[in-house]
Design a protein around this motif. Structure first.
Motif, PDB file in Angstrom:
ATOM      1  N   GLY A 457       0.807  -1.211   0.000  1.00 18.68           N
ATOM      2  CA  GLY A 457       0.000   0.000   0.000  1.00 18.68           C
ATOM      3  C   GLY A 457       0.836   1.256   0.000  1.00 18.68           C
ATOM      4  N   PRO A 458       1.346   1.673  -1.181  1.00 21.40           N
ATOM      5  CA  PRO A 458       2.094   2.927  -1.213  1.00 21.40           C
ATOM      6  C   PRO A 458       1.153   4.124  -1.050  1.00 21.40           C
ATOM      7  CG  PRO A 458       1.936   1.982  -3.429  1.00 21.40           C
ATOM      8  CD  PRO A 458       1.283   1.002  -2.485  1.00 21.40           C
ATOM      9  N   GLY A 459       1.660   5.208  -0.511  1.00 25.19           N
ATOM     10  CA  GLY A 459       0.880   6.444  -0.359  1.00 25.19           C
ATOM     11  C   GLY A 459      -0.353   6.211   0.499  1.00 25.19           C
ATOM     12  N   THR A 460      -1.485   6.842   0.094  1.00 23.12           N
ATOM     13  CA  THR A 460      -2.708   6.677   0.876  1.00 23.12           C
ATOM     14  C   THR A 460      -3.287   5.267   0.715  1.00 23.12           C
ATOM     15  OG1 THR A 460      -3.919   7.669  -0.939  1.00 23.12           O
ATOM     16  CG2 THR A 460      -3.378   9.119   0.896  1.00 23.12           C
ATOM     17  N   PHE A 484       5.285  -0.504   2.297  1.00 30.55           N
ATOM     18  CA  PHE A 484       4.803   0.877   2.210  1.00 30.55           C
ATOM     19  C   PHE A 484       5.792   1.709   1.409  1.00 30.55           C
ATOM     20  CE2 PHE A 484       4.856   5.264   3.858  1.00 30.55           C
ATOM     21  CZ  PHE A 484       3.579   5.631   3.478  1.00 30.55           C
ATOM     22  N   GLY A 485       5.266   2.536   0.507  1.00 28.29           N
ATOM     23  CA  GLY A 485       6.139   3.401  -0.280  1.00 28.29           C
ATOM     24  C   GLY A 485       5.704   4.848  -0.171  1.00 28.29           C
ATOM     25  N   CYS A 486       6.668   5.742  -0.075  1.00 26.91           N
ATOM     26  CA  CYS A 486       6.334   7.160  -0.115  1.00 26.91           C
ATOM     27  C   CYS A 486       7.560   7.905  -0.659  1.00 26.91           C
ATOM     28  CB  CYS A 486       5.934   7.678   1.257  1.00 26.91           C
ATOM     29  SG  CYS A 486       7.253   7.669   2.462  1.00 26.91           S
ATOM     30  N   ARG A 487       7.450   9.223  -0.764  1.00 26.28           N
ATOM     31  CA  ARG A 487       8.579   9.951  -1.365  1.00 26.28           C
ATOM     32  C   ARG A 487       9.748  10.072  -0.402  1.00 26.28           C
ATOM     33  NH1 ARG A 487       6.134  14.601  -5.367  1.00 26.28           N
ATOM     34  NH2 ARG A 487       5.303  13.099  -6.865  1.00 26.28           N
ATOM     35  N   ARG A 488       9.464  10.564   0.813  1.00 26.63           N
ATOM     36  CA  ARG A 488      10.548  10.787   1.784  1.00 26.63           C
ATOM     37  C   ARG A 488      10.083  10.453   3.190  1.00 26.63           C
ATOM     38  NH1 ARG A 488      14.585  13.773  -0.298  1.00 26.63           N
ATOM     39  NH2 ARG A 488      14.132  14.560  -2.382  1.00 26.63           N
ATOM     40  N   SER A 515      10.899   6.705  -2.416  1.00 28.25           N
ATOM     41  CA  SER A 515      11.211   6.852  -3.845  1.00 28.25           C
ATOM     42  C   SER A 515      12.187   7.993  -4.132  1.00 28.25           C
ATOM     43  CB  SER A 515       9.926   7.041  -4.633  1.00 28.25           C
ATOM     44  OG  SER A 515       9.215   8.162  -4.158  1.00 28.25           O
ATOM     45  N   ARG A 516      12.201   9.013  -3.283  1.00 32.80           N
ATOM     46  CA  ARG A 516      13.002  10.193  -3.657  1.00 32.80           C
ATOM     47  C   ARG A 516      14.147  10.490  -2.691  1.00 32.80           C
ATOM     48  NH1 ARG A 516       9.203  14.048  -7.290  1.00 32.80           N
ATOM     49  NH2 ARG A 516       7.949  12.349  -8.093  1.00 32.80           N
ATOM     50  N   GLU A 517      14.631   9.489  -2.028  1.00 36.88           N
ATOM     51  CA  GLU A 517      15.752   9.739  -1.107  1.00 36.88           C
ATOM     52  C   GLU A 517      17.089   9.368  -1.734  1.00 36.88           C
ATOM     53  OE1 GLU A 517      15.023   8.136   2.795  1.00 36.88           O
ATOM     54  OE2 GLU A 517      13.615   9.763   3.233  1.00 36.88           O
ATOM     55  N   GLN A 520      18.076   7.024  -7.943  1.00 40.02           N
ATOM     56  CA  GLN A 520      17.170   6.115  -8.645  1.00 40.02           C
ATOM     57  C   GLN A 520      15.877   5.945  -7.854  1.00 40.02           C
ATOM     58  OE1 GLN A 520      17.568   3.761 -11.388  1.00 40.02           O
ATOM     59  NE2 GLN A 520      19.161   5.173 -12.063  1.00 40.02           N
ATOM     60  N   LYS A 521      14.748   5.928  -8.550  1.00 46.50           N
ATOM     61  CA  LYS A 521      13.471   5.687  -7.870  1.00 46.50           C
ATOM     62  C   LYS A 521      13.453   4.288  -7.258  1.00 46.50           C
ATOM     63  CE  LYS A 521      10.832   9.318  -8.592  1.00 46.50           C
ATOM     64  NZ  LYS A 521       9.698   9.546  -9.469  1.00 46.50           N
ATOM     65  N   VAL A 522      13.030   4.201  -6.006  1.00 49.79           N
ATOM     66  CA  VAL A 522      12.805   2.879  -5.397  1.00 49.79           C
ATOM     67  C   VAL A 522      11.321   2.791  -5.048  1.00 49.79           C
ATOM     68  CG1 VAL A 522      13.330   1.337  -3.480  1.00 49.79           C
ATOM     69  CG2 VAL A 522      15.120   2.761  -4.451  1.00 49.79           C
ATOM     70  N   TYR A 523      10.653   1.790  -5.605  1.00 49.09           N
ATOM     71  CA  TYR A 523       9.221   1.614  -5.387  1.00 49.09           C
ATOM     72  C   TYR A 523       8.950   0.312  -4.640  1.00 49.09           C
ATOM     73  CZ  TYR A 523       8.086   5.302  -8.822  1.00 49.09           C
ATOM     74  OH  TYR A 523       7.938   6.485  -9.497  1.00 49.09           O
ATOM     75  N   VAL A 524       7.713   0.185  -4.155  1.00 43.87           N
ATOM     76  CA  VAL A 524       7.353  -1.029  -3.392  1.00 43.87           C
ATOM     77  C   VAL A 524       7.648  -2.317  -4.169  1.00 43.87           C
ATOM     78  CG1 VAL A 524       5.642  -0.178  -1.740  1.00 43.87           C
ATOM     79  CG2 VAL A 524       4.951  -0.595  -4.109  1.00 43.87           C
ATOM     80  N   GLN A 525       7.435  -2.272  -5.479  1.00 46.46           N
ATOM     81  CA  GLN A 525       7.640  -3.513  -6.239  1.00 46.46           C
ATOM     82  C   GLN A 525       9.118  -3.922  -6.282  1.00 46.46           C
ATOM     83  OE1 GLN A 525       6.120  -0.864  -7.315  1.00 46.46           O
ATOM     84  NE2 GLN A 525       6.573  -0.291  -9.417  1.00 46.46           N
ATOM     85  N   LYS A 553      -3.039   4.092 -11.381  1.00 47.45           N
ATOM     86  CA  LYS A 553      -2.428   4.419 -12.666  1.00 47.45           C
ATOM     87  C   LYS A 553      -1.453   3.328 -13.160  1.00 47.45           C
ATOM     88  CE  LYS A 553      -1.920   7.763 -15.794  1.00 47.45           C
ATOM     89  NZ  LYS A 553      -2.984   8.428 -16.428  1.00 47.45           N
ATOM     90  N   TYR A 554      -0.269   3.240 -12.559  1.00 45.68           N
ATOM     91  CA  TYR A 554       0.687   2.237 -13.052  1.00 45.68           C
ATOM     92  C   TYR A 554       1.003   1.183 -12.011  1.00 45.68           C
ATOM     93  CZ  TYR A 554       1.478   5.987 -16.385  1.00 45.68           C
ATOM     94  OH  TYR A 554       1.288   6.975 -17.309  1.00 45.68           O
ATOM     95  N   MET A 555       0.876   1.597 -10.732  1.00 46.98           N
ATOM     96  CA  MET A 555       1.354   0.754  -9.642  1.00 46.98           C
ATOM     97  C   MET A 555       0.750  -0.657  -9.660  1.00 46.98           C
ATOM     98  SD  MET A 555       0.546  -0.285  -6.325  1.00 46.98           S
ATOM     99  CE  MET A 555      -0.815   0.738  -5.844  1.00 46.98           C
ATOM    100  N   PRO A 556      -0.578  -0.820  -9.806  1.00 51.29           N
ATOM    101  CA  PRO A 556      -1.124  -2.185  -9.739  1.00 51.29           C
ATOM    102  C   PRO A 556      -0.537  -3.102 -10.810  1.00 51.29           C
ATOM    103  CG  PRO A 556      -2.872  -0.582  -9.521  1.00 51.29           C
ATOM    104  CD  PRO A 556      -1.653   0.186  -9.902  1.00 51.29           C
ATOM    105  N   ALA A 557      -0.401  -2.596 -12.035  1.00 56.75           N
ATOM    106  CA  ALA A 557       0.144  -3.433 -13.111  1.00 56.75           C
ATOM    107  C   ALA A 557       1.610  -3.761 -12.824  1.00 56.75           C
ATOM    108  CB  ALA A 557       0.007  -2.718 -14.451  1.00 56.75           C
ATOM    109  N   ASP A 558       2.353  -2.777 -12.310  1.00 55.20           N
ATOM    110  CA  ASP A 558       3.776  -3.011 -12.010  1.00 55.20           C
ATOM    111  C   ASP A 558       3.934  -4.073 -10.917  1.00 55.20           C
ATOM    112  OD1 ASP A 558       4.302  -1.078 -13.830  1.00 55.20           O
ATOM    113  OD2 ASP A 558       4.916   0.468 -12.392  1.00 55.20           O
ATOM    114  N   VAL A 559       3.071  -3.993  -9.892  1.00 49.05           N
ATOM    115  CA  VAL A 559       3.168  -4.960  -8.797  1.00 49.05           C
ATOM    116  C   VAL A 559       2.781  -6.360  -9.306  1.00 49.05           C
ATOM    117  CG1 VAL A 559       2.210  -5.629  -6.547  1.00 49.05           C
ATOM    118  CG2 VAL A 559       2.873  -3.260  -6.967  1.00 49.05           C
TER     119      VAL A 559
END
Ligand code: 2AM
Length: 597
Positions: A457-460, A484-488, A515-517, A520-525, A553-559
């Motif tokens: 569950g990234p973000g909200t 859990f994923g968020c920017r910082r 993702s923004r620390e 390179q972007k790091v995401y939950v997937q 938007k993209y997250m469900p397909a990426d996961v």
């Protein structure tokens, strides 16, 4: 005389399918066809066996589900006991409304088309695949399809030669008549719940609970791009109860300044009261609308003046306009050839109905009050995942709300109606009450003890998982893995301290992706992939359930792609076997998603 009997049945979630159906009805009547338009669940479905000609207009929602107002029809039509000749007298056509960025694009329309064929119906046309993603919206597919439809329908039932098609600019009768009262009723402040509704049973759309807002706190740091609120309501004495995964529906209001502008543009006195009568039997007044009702209340609580208007809004305004120049423009926007221009003027920059009315002042001032409810859709309730558990917060209900605000080429920023309204309410300034009710949600958590859950569950998207974790921890379940994923970490890491405590108590395994620390972007997937062996072991070895919530938007397909790669590489499955494994998890509700736009 009308020469054929046409029935238009719709399943609509956000109102687009209903709007298209009503347009279809008007076009049919212009062609001298007798036509009825009804919501699928209001129509007595057994009567279908006597219908010669039916157009089904169906939206597909979320993960390929039918809209709420066609759910009982949907169950009925797929009954195995229906004979394969049940609909052999019926000519039909299915018009679908969907969004091609979702995997199950127009799934409901396609499936219905196949089912009607199985039941012996004859298809007049292939399914129309209206697509929200198209630059010109669903009309890009609908307009040419409708032309073919009228040719097919009028082929066997031609318009008699002496009957001209009445011109498109002819005004149709309003759904309601609105009668102003001479005097303002002297009763106290208007209560939200109309008199006469059943006070029994839990709160519902018919009778929401006016929940006191306890707190409304920004939970994102000052430099974060988005204002996200943790909002708490007191639900004591409401009869509301809920479980993890359930949703709360909130009925928002227009802002006072928009109500003021609207009344000014239309020359309405907000303090005047009126009564409302449906013009035809079968049409019902909006739920909860009291009689008599003030103009202010109608505009603030019912009329959706802040949404982007649909094409029928322009068609109707053109018919109502006394001003030649404005009428010409509006007529163009309402016509098939004007859709490109309408998109440029209205849809793309997300111009609201109120802003359009202000752009066409002579027309706005001439709108007869009888037509207000034809012109504007009703404000829809908005659903939020409940973010708390009654076991951890008795008599309380919490939600996490991202306040929607963005810029288009218009000067004023665009604002989400419900989230901005909620954000504007401040219980510290005085009592605030919000109309709400709950609905069982898209996510259900295991009832059997000791079944582990993996939640992404990234973000909200983390909101329903907080409710689930609180509930499971209260029941002594410790197999909780949260990605859990968020920017910082210091800006949008919701409930950081709570998660840490639960980790320390051994009740939670938390995996974070900021993702923004780094460069390179790091995401939950990415984290999921790195923990592939654990994920596979939990799913395949321990029968874990897997949940995914957040931005659609993209997250469900990426996961999902990441899960498939885990099934291949950790489980040694082939491509088709990995896909079948995921499908099996979905079928058995061990893989569930809750996503939003
Ligand atoms: P970003 O905004 O830095 O791109 C919550 O919104 C988190 O989800 C943010 O860290 C956001 O990263 C991230 N996010 C954005 N797109 C994503 C995707 N396709 N898959 C997973 N996470 C994503």
């Amino acid at each position: 005389m009308p020469s054929a009997r046409l029935l238009v049945l719709f399943g609509s979630q956000t109102g687009t399918a209903q709007d298209v159906s009503e347009r279809l009805g008007r076009e049919a009547r212009r062609r001298q066809l007798s036509c009825r338009v009804e919501a699928l669940d209001s129509y007595p479905v057994v009567n279908l066996i006597n219908e010669p000609l039916v157009i089904f207009v169906c939206a597909t929602t979320g993960q390929g589900d039918p809209p709420d107002n066609m759910k009982s029809f949907w169950r009925f039509i797929f009954r195995r006991s229906l004979p394969s000749t049940a609909l052999r007298q019926m000519d039909f056509a299915v018009l679908g409304l969907g969004d091609s960025s979702y995997a199950k694009f127009n799934f409901v329309a396609k499936k219905l088309h196949r089912r009607l064929l199985q039941l012996g119906g004859s298809a007049l046309l292939p399914v129309c695949l209206g697509d929200d993603q198209h630059e010109l919206g669903p009309d890009a597919a609908i307009d040419p399809w409708l032309q073919d439809l009228w040719e097919k329908v009028l082929g066997p039932h031609p318009v008699p030669l002496n009957l001209d098609l009445s011109p498109p600019g002819v005004l149709w009768p309003s759904k309601f008549t609105l009668q102003f009262l001479k005097d303002t009723p002297s009763s106290g402040p208007e209560e939200l719940c109309a008199a006469g509704t059943d006070p029994q049973g839990p709160p519902s759309e018919l009778q929401p609970f006016l929940a006191p807002m306890v707190s409304n706190q920004r939970v994102t740091g000052p430099s974060h791009f988005q204002d996200v609120r943790l909002i708490e309501f007191d639900i004591s004495g409401s009869g509301i109860s809920f479980a993890a995964g359930d949703l709360v529906l909130i009925q928002p209001e227009n802002t006072a300044s928009h109500v003021q502008q609207f009344c000014q543009a239309l020359g309405l006195d907000p303090e005047q009261h009126f009564t409302l009568q449906p013009r035809e039997p079968g049409v019902t007044c909006p739920t909860r609308l009291p009689q008599p009702c003030s103009v202010r209340r109608l505009v603030s609580q019912y009329l959706d003046i802040a949404s982007v208007p649909r094409r029928s809004f322009f068609e109707l305004l053109a018919c109502l306009s006394p001003h030649e120049l404005e009428r010409e423009k509006l007529r163009e926007f309402g016509s098939a050839r004007g859709q490109e221009e309408l998109c440029e003027y209205c849809t793309r920059p997300r111009r609201t109905a109120l802003e359009v009315l202000c752009d066409f002042p002579h027309t706005a001032a001439a709108v007869p009050p009888d037509y207000l409810l034809d012109l504007l859709p009703l404000i829809r309730p908005r659903a939020f995942s409940i973010a708390s558990s009654l076991r951890a917060h008795p008599s309380r209900l919490q939600i996490l709300v991202a306040v929607v605000q963005y810029q288009t080429r218009l000067r004023e920023p665009r604002r989400g109606l419900c989230s901005s309204w909620l954000a504007s309410l401040d219980p510290a300034q005085g009592p605030v009450r919000v109309p709400l009710w709950v609905r069982s949600g898209g996510l259900t958590f295991p009832k059997t003890p000791d079944v582990p859950v993996i939640m992404v569950g990234p973000g909200t998207g983390v909101a329903p998982f907080r409710a689930a974790i609180q509930e499971r921890v209260a029941q002594g379940e410790t197999g909780n893995v949260l990605f859990f994923g968020c920017r910082r970490r210091d800006q949008d890491f919701y409930w950081e301290a709570e998660w840490e405590q639960l980790q320390a108590r051994g009740c939670l395994t938390l995996v974070t992706a900021f993702s923004r620390e780094q460069e390179q972007k790091v995401y939950v997937q990415h984290r999921l992939r790195a923990l592939g062996p654990l994920v596979w072991e939990l799913l395949d070895g321990r029968g874990a359930h897997f949940y995914l919530a957040g931005n659609a938007k993209y997250m469900p397909a990426d996961v999902c792609d990441t899960l498939l790669s885990i099934f291949r590489e950790e489980g040694g499955l082939s491509d088709p076997d990995a896909a079948a494994y995921l499908a099996q998890l979905q079928r058995t509700l061990r893989f569930q998603t809750e996503t939003w736009a």
